[in-house]
Design an enzyme around this catalytic site. Structure first.
Site, short mmCIF file in Angstrom:
data_model
loop_
_atom_site.label_atom_id
_atom_site.label_comp_id
_atom_site.label_asym_id
_atom_site.label_seq_id
_atom_site.Cartn_x
_atom_site.Cartn_y
_atom_site.Cartn_z
N PRO A 10 0.78 -1.23 0.00
CA PRO A 10 0.00 0.00 0.00
C PRO A 10 0.82 1.29 0.00
CG PRO A 10 -0.36 -1.29 2.01
CD PRO A 10 0.42 -2.14 1.08
N ASN A 11 0.31 2.22 -0.77
CA ASN A 11 0.81 3.60 -0.85
C ASN A 11 2.10 3.75 -1.65
OD1 ASN A 11 -1.33 4.63 0.86
ND2 ASN A 11 -0.29 3.60 2.54
N ARG A 18 4.80 11.17 -1.99
CA ARG A 18 4.52 10.78 -0.60
C ARG A 18 5.78 10.93 0.27
NH1 ARG A 18 4.64 4.53 1.30
NH2 ARG A 18 3.97 4.85 3.45
N TYR A 23 10.99 8.86 1.49
CA TYR A 23 10.99 7.89 0.38
C TYR A 23 11.62 8.42 -0.92
CZ TYR A 23 7.84 5.51 3.59
OH TYR A 23 7.30 4.91 4.70
N ASN A 74 8.19 -5.51 -1.19
CA ASN A 74 8.10 -4.41 -0.23
C ASN A 74 6.66 -4.42 0.29
OD1 ASN A 74 7.92 -2.11 1.29
ND2 ASN A 74 9.08 -0.83 -0.14
N ALA A 77 3.13 -1.08 4.75
CA ALA A 77 2.59 -1.17 6.12
C ALA A 77 2.15 -2.59 6.49
CB ALA A 77 1.42 -0.19 6.29
N GLU A 101 12.67 -9.48 1.35
CA GLU A 101 11.89 -8.34 1.87
C GLU A 101 12.73 -7.08 1.71
OE1 GLU A 101 10.91 -8.81 6.03
OE2 GLU A 101 10.36 -6.69 6.24
N HIS A 103 12.86 -2.67 2.00
CA HIS A 103 12.29 -1.40 2.43
C HIS A 103 13.16 -0.27 1.93
CE1 HIS A 103 9.42 -3.42 4.98
NE2 HIS A 103 10.41 -4.22 5.35
N ARG A 110 12.84 4.18 12.75
CA ARG A 110 11.63 5.01 12.71
C ARG A 110 10.72 4.69 13.91
NH1 ARG A 110 9.22 4.65 6.91
NH2 ARG A 110 8.05 6.46 7.68
C1 DQA Z 1 8.30 0.89 3.84
C2 DQA Z 1 8.34 1.07 5.38
C3 DQA Z 1 6.97 0.81 5.98
O1 DQA Z 1 7.02 1.01 7.38
C4 DQA Z 1 5.95 1.77 5.41
O2 DQA Z 1 4.66 1.47 5.90
C5 DQA Z 1 5.96 1.84 3.93
C6 DQA Z 1 7.22 1.76 3.22
C7 DQA Z 1 9.64 1.25 3.18
O3 DQA Z 1 9.81 0.89 2.02
O4 DQA Z 1 10.47 1.93 3.80
O5 DQA Z 1 4.93 2.07 3.30
O6 DQA Z 1 8.03 -0.47 3.56
#
Ligand code: DQA
Length: 144
Positions: A10-11, A18, A23, A74, A77, A101, A103, A110
Site C-alpha cells: 500500500p501507498n 509521498r 521515500y 516491499n 505497512a 523483503e 524497504h 523510525r
Molecule cells: C516501507 C516502510 C513501511 O514502514 C511503510 O509502511 C511503507 C514503506 C519502506 O519501504 O520503507 O509504506 O516499507
C-alpha cells in the site's frame, strides 16, 4: 531468463510525492522503468506490481509459488501486521523459493510500530534503508 515478481504494498504507487523526505523524489513509474532495465542487465525478467489490497498481494504470492518465481517484496505497512501475508510468504520460502523483503527506509530507525516485521522471519533475506537501491541490491542477489 528467470522471472522475478517485484511486489509493492500500500501507498507505494505514491512514491515521489509521498513523504519525499523519507521515500525520495523518484516516482513509481520511474522506479518501474529503472528496475526493468536493471533486471535486463542482470539477465532477469521482472514483473513489477503495486496494490493497496492485502488479498491481491497474497494472490500474487500464490502465483509466484505456483510458477516457481522468486519474489522481491516491499510489503509496506502490511510488514508490521499481516499474518496472512506472512503465511503466504512462508509457503513460498519453505518450498525452496526465494523471497527478499525490501524497504526503502530503515524501519528500525523510525516509529516503534515499524520496528516489528512479521515477514522477516519467513523471508530469505531483508534489505532496508538504501532508498531505491534496496530493490537493486535484492535483484543483484537473486541474479548471483
Ligand atoms: C516501507 C516502510 C513501511 O514502514 C511503510 O509502511 C511503507 C514503506 C519502506 O519501504 O520503507 O509504506 O516499507
Amino acid at each position: 531468463m528467470s522471472k522475478v515478481l517485484i511486489l509493492n504494498g500500500p501507498n507505494l504507487s505514491k512514491l515521489g510525492s509521498r513523504e519525499p523526505d523519507v521515500y525520495g523524489t523518484v516516482d513509481y513509474t520511474q522506479l518501474v522503468g529503472d528496475l526493468t532495465a536493471f533486471g535486463v542487465n542482470l539477465g532477469l525478467e521482472t514483473d513489477i506490481r503495486q496494490t493497496n489490497d492485502e488479498a491481491e498481494l497474497i494472490s500474487w504470492i500464490h502465483e509466484a509459488y505456483e510458477n516457481k518465481y522468486s519474489v522481491v517484496l516491499n510489503p509496506a505497512a502490511f510488514t508490521h501486521y499481516s499474518y496472512a501475508l506472512r503465511d503466504a510468504c512462508a509457503m513460498l520460502t519453505k518450498s525452496g523459493l526465494k523471497l527478499i523483503e525490501v524497504h526503502i527506509s530503515n524501519p528500525h530507525a523510525r516509529e516503534e510500530f515499524r520496528q516489528t516485521s512479521v515477514i522477516s522471519g519467513v523471508a530469505t533475506g531483508v534489505i532496508a534503508g538504501f532508498g531505491l537501491d534496496s530493490y537493486r541490491l535484492a535483484l543483484t542477489q537473486l541474479a548471483s
